[in-house]
Design an enzyme around this catalytic site. Structure first.
Site, mmCIF file in Angstrom:
data_model
loop_
_atom_site.group_PDB
_atom_site.id
_atom_site.type_symbol
_atom_site.label_atom_id
_atom_site.label_comp_id
_atom_site.label_asym_id
_atom_site.label_seq_id
_atom_site.Cartn_x
_atom_site.Cartn_y
_atom_site.Cartn_z
ATOM 1 N N TYR A 54 -2.244 1.285 16.212
ATOM 2 C CA TYR A 54 -2.296 -0.156 16.471
ATOM 3 C C TYR A 54 -1.885 -0.443 17.919
ATOM 4 O O TYR A 54 -0.840 0.030 18.377
ATOM 5 C CB TYR A 54 -1.340 -0.898 15.534
ATOM 6 N N GLY A 61 2.254 -3.727 8.658
ATOM 7 C CA GLY A 61 3.355 -3.866 7.708
ATOM 8 C C GLY A 61 4.249 -2.643 7.722
ATOM 9 O O GLY A 61 3.769 -1.504 7.813
ATOM 10 N N ASP A 63 5.802 -1.296 5.406
ATOM 11 C CA ASP A 63 5.592 -0.418 4.259
ATOM 12 C C ASP A 63 4.543 0.647 4.573
ATOM 13 O O ASP A 63 4.698 1.817 4.219
ATOM 14 C CB ASP A 63 5.206 -1.220 3.017
ATOM 15 N N ARG A 64 3.483 0.248 5.274
ATOM 16 C CA ARG A 64 2.471 1.229 5.680
ATOM 17 C C ARG A 64 3.053 2.240 6.656
ATOM 18 O O ARG A 64 2.778 3.439 6.567
ATOM 19 C CB ARG A 64 1.272 0.528 6.315
ATOM 20 N N ASP A 87 -1.662 4.116 -0.541
ATOM 21 C CA ASP A 87 -0.721 3.372 -1.388
ATOM 22 C C ASP A 87 -1.543 2.399 -2.228
ATOM 23 O O ASP A 87 -2.079 1.420 -1.716
ATOM 24 C CB ASP A 87 0.305 2.635 -0.533
ATOM 25 N N THR A 90 -1.030 -3.690 -5.238
ATOM 26 C CA THR A 90 -1.746 -4.970 -5.226
ATOM 27 C C THR A 90 -2.911 -4.910 -4.252
ATOM 28 O O THR A 90 -4.015 -5.372 -4.544
ATOM 29 C CB THR A 90 -0.787 -6.110 -4.832
ATOM 30 N N THR A 141 -19.134 -6.381 -20.870
ATOM 31 C CA THR A 141 -18.623 -6.994 -19.638
ATOM 32 C C THR A 141 -17.229 -6.510 -19.255
ATOM 33 O O THR A 141 -17.001 -6.147 -18.096
ATOM 34 C CB THR A 141 -18.661 -8.527 -19.751
#
Length: 220
Positions: A54, A61, A63-64, A87, A90, A141
């Site tokens: 980056y 973040g 966490d990453r 990871d 969510t 479905t």
């Protein structure tokens, strides 16, 4: 034990969170009231020999970044650090590291997020929250929704491995998060790639533990 009990029994607290400020404030308040020092992990441009891809490292973040740091700690110390770290929560994040250089990564909706998005946007599509053990073709479905979401994750991992195989001859894959066991199982069923897959229950904590250990050793 409650969060308060766990923190109050520690000599120090290390925090890595991309959660809302109220959660972070609660942890810091407990530490302050108990006289326990709290250290908050921050994404760095370079740390432990790993260089961040980056240009504005603070946009990643923490966490990453902790997961990336964990990958370097888990690799064989006698070789260059070539690995993919995934990871699967969510959101599913995927980061590539070759020879201690972070090459970049991906962020996509996680399994539950993808399923919810399909159902919420289409009136006639519904989901029965089926838990899959393998990837298959849906015959109704709910099965189509569940398998479609899982197929996206498997496809992402498969593409990640294909890209990494063009970058280096050997590498490891570290997968963590709530959807990791399901993703690994489905990937292994559908792919015959010669890939070393490693499951970690919480890879972010491994990176945070490395940070805490190094700091403690430096200040000893």
């Amino acid at each position: 034990d409650s969060l308060e009990d766990l923190i109050e029994s520690a000599s120090s607290c290390w925090l890595c969170s991309v959660s809302d400020n109220n959660t972070n404030k609660r942890v810091k308040d407990i530490c302050k009231n108990s006289g326990i020092p709290v250290y908050e992990a921050q994404t760095q441009a370079s740390q432990f020999g790993i260089t961040n891809a980056y240009s504005t490292h603070s946009n990643m973040g923490c966490d990453r970044w902790m997961a990336i740091i964990a990958g370097s700690a888990l690799c064989d110390k006698g070789s260059l650090t070539n690995y993919i770290v995934v990871d699967a929560g969510t959101a599913i994040t995927c980061d590539f590291v070759k020879g201690n250089q972070h090459l970049g990564g991906w962020i996509a909706p996680g399994l539950e997020t993808a399923r919810t998005a399909v159902v919420s946007q289409t009136k006639r599509v519904f989901d029965e929250q089926q838990v899959l053990s393998v990837l298959s073709l849906g015959k109704n479905t709910p099965q189509c929704v569940a398998n479609g979401a899982l197929a996206q994750l498997v496809g992402m991992l498969s593409q990640a491995c294909s890209i990494m195989q063009t970058e280096c001859t050997s590498f490891d894959v570290y997968i963590s998060g709530g959807d990791a066991p399901m993703l690994i199982n489905a990937f292994n069923e559908m792919n015959k790639k010669n890939v070393n897959i490693n499951y970690l229950e919480n890879i972010v904590l491994i990176g945070l533990a490395k940070l805490a250990h190094e700091n403690t050793a430096k200040n000893a």
